[in-house]
Design a protein around this motif. Structure first.
Motif, PDB file in Angstrom:
ATOM      1  N   LYS A 110     -74.245  34.942  20.654  1.00 55.82           N
ATOM      2  CA  LYS A 110     -73.015  34.204  21.046  1.00 55.82           C
ATOM      3  C   LYS A 110     -73.651  33.204  22.119  1.00 55.82           C
ATOM      4  O   LYS A 110     -73.688  32.259  22.282  1.00 55.82           O
ATOM      5  CB  LYS A 110     -71.639  34.839  21.183  1.00 55.82           C
ATOM      6  CG  LYS A 110     -70.711  33.515  21.423  1.00 55.82           C
ATOM      7  CD  LYS A 110     -69.411  34.240  21.600  1.00 55.82           C
ATOM      8  CE  LYS A 110     -68.060  33.247  21.094  1.00 55.82           C
ATOM      9  NZ  LYS A 110     -66.837  34.060  21.125  1.00 55.82           N
ATOM     10  N   GLU A 150     -67.013  31.405  15.330  1.00 54.38           N
ATOM     11  CA  GLU A 150     -66.073  31.740  16.574  1.00 54.38           C
ATOM     12  C   GLU A 150     -66.097  30.570  17.542  1.00 54.38           C
ATOM     13  O   GLU A 150     -64.852  30.086  17.830  1.00 54.38           O
ATOM     14  CB  GLU A 150     -66.976  33.054  17.333  1.00 54.38           C
ATOM     15  CG  GLU A 150     -66.790  34.225  16.600  1.00 54.38           C
ATOM     16  CD  GLU A 150     -67.568  35.146  17.485  1.00 54.38           C
ATOM     17  OE1 GLU A 150     -67.598  36.676  16.911  1.00 54.38           O
ATOM     18  OE2 GLU A 150     -68.435  35.027  18.253  1.00 54.38           O
ATOM     19  N   VAL A 205     -62.818  33.673  20.702  1.00 56.19           N
ATOM     20  CA  VAL A 205     -62.504  34.478  19.335  1.00 56.19           C
ATOM     21  C   VAL A 205     -64.078  35.584  18.967  1.00 56.19           C
ATOM     22  O   VAL A 205     -65.041  35.123  19.205  1.00 56.19           O
ATOM     23  CB  VAL A 205     -62.643  33.299  18.194  1.00 56.19           C
ATOM     24  CG1 VAL A 205     -62.421  33.923  16.888  1.00 56.19           C
ATOM     25  CG2 VAL A 205     -61.504  32.155  18.712  1.00 56.19           C
TER      26      VAL A 205
END
Length: 315
Positions: A12, A66, A78
């Protein structure tokens, strides 16, 4: 070897830095950490060769989703667990582990944690590691006395978390749903109950399950919600509940006798909690989660990839 949850977090960070073009300072602000920590995460990702192949990994798809959902619903974070080729038990386990990983990384400024009830919360607390966090106090957000499903009641999951964290906890000695509104009012005036509800209204972080309207839903399955009550709630537009409090597709609390009999933190109060972490899995939860998001009851969401795709498509 990296744990799946840590790998997902590193990917991420890589996505935000290399794809979205965010600076390390901007990423640090999004994660509420220092620039140094983000720099270390990028270096760790490089050490594990994640930079070279993260575009091809299944996790990169979920990371993109996400970020889309975070922007779409204005959420803090998320976390999506991939479901491809996994049975329900494995998804349930991995969702719980992901929620635990998130919690452990966000305890530094937290002192009061609130919990609702249900199977998702029970599984989540079972996956907690045994670590000492004696600065914490765990509080139930709804009543927890009854004759069925005792292990998933709020008092039980609060006790479970406190045992794992070696910390203080409080118990709410009242049923989640009373026989009448008058009885609920009487109980709520008792200091032993009002004190706990006041604590619950002032937690730093809450972890909640999101109930749906299917006949197999926990409230109906355990007999706390009669079939006639379920049908009535559906008729007046209910799509889901948090802590036994029902709301409609737009997130508005349902004006019903059932909601008025619930002993717990109100939905309006839930909105005021700084960080509410919602755990949900299964496509049957779509309408319930959408309603919770539209009502601004959730700040952080831990879900499976199938449900996430539906939320992105229909939100």
């Amino acid at each position: 070897m990296l744990e799946a949850e840590e790998k997902a977090e590193l990917i991420k960070v890589l996505n935000m830095h290399f794809i979205e073009g965010l600076t390390q300072s901007q990423i640090a602000k999004a994660f509420h950490v220092s620039n140094t920590i983000i720099s270390r995460k990028i270096n760790k990702a490089r050490d594990y060769n994640l930079i070279d192949y993260f575009f091809k990994d299944e996790t990169s798809f979920t990371v993109n989703l996400e970020r889309l959902l975070e922007k779409q619903y204005k959420l803090n974070e998320v976390i999506i667990v991939p479901t491809l080729g996994k049975d329900f038990d494995m998804v349930e386990y991995e969702i719980s582990k992901a929620a635990v990983y998130y919690l452990l990384n966000n305890l530094k400024t937290v002192h009061l944690i609130g919990l609702t009830w249900g199977k998702a919360l029970w599984r989540f607390t079972k996956e907690l590691p045994f670590q000492e966090h004696n600065h914490l106090c765990i509080v139930p957000l709804c009543g927890g006395i009854g004759s069925s499903g005792l292990e998933i009641h709020s008092n039980a999951v609060v006790f479970e978390m406190a045992q794992h964290f070696s910390c203080e906890y409080l118990q709410l000695y009242a049923p989640a749903i009373t026989r009448s509104f008058e009885l609920k009012q009487q109980l709520s005036k008792m200091s032993v109950i009002s004190t706990i509800l006041d604590k619950g209204s002032n937690v730093d972080l809450a972890v909640v399950g999101i109930g749906d309207m299917t006949p197999s839903g926990t409230l109906r399955k355990l007999g706390y919600l009669k079939e006639t009550e379920l049908l009535y709630l559906k008729k007046v537009g209910a799509v889901g509940d948090i802590g036994c409090m029902y709301y409609d597709r737009d997130g508005n609390e349902i004006d019903s006798d059932f909601n008025k009999k619930v002993v717990g933190v109100s939905l309006n109060t839930l909105r005021q909690i700084p960080n509410v972490v919602g755990i949900a899995y299964g496509i049957q939860k779509k309408e319930a989660v959408l309603g919770a998001l539209r009502g601004n009851y959730i700040n952080t969401l831990v879900i499976d990839s199938e449900l996430a795709s539906l939320l992105h498509t229909e939100g």
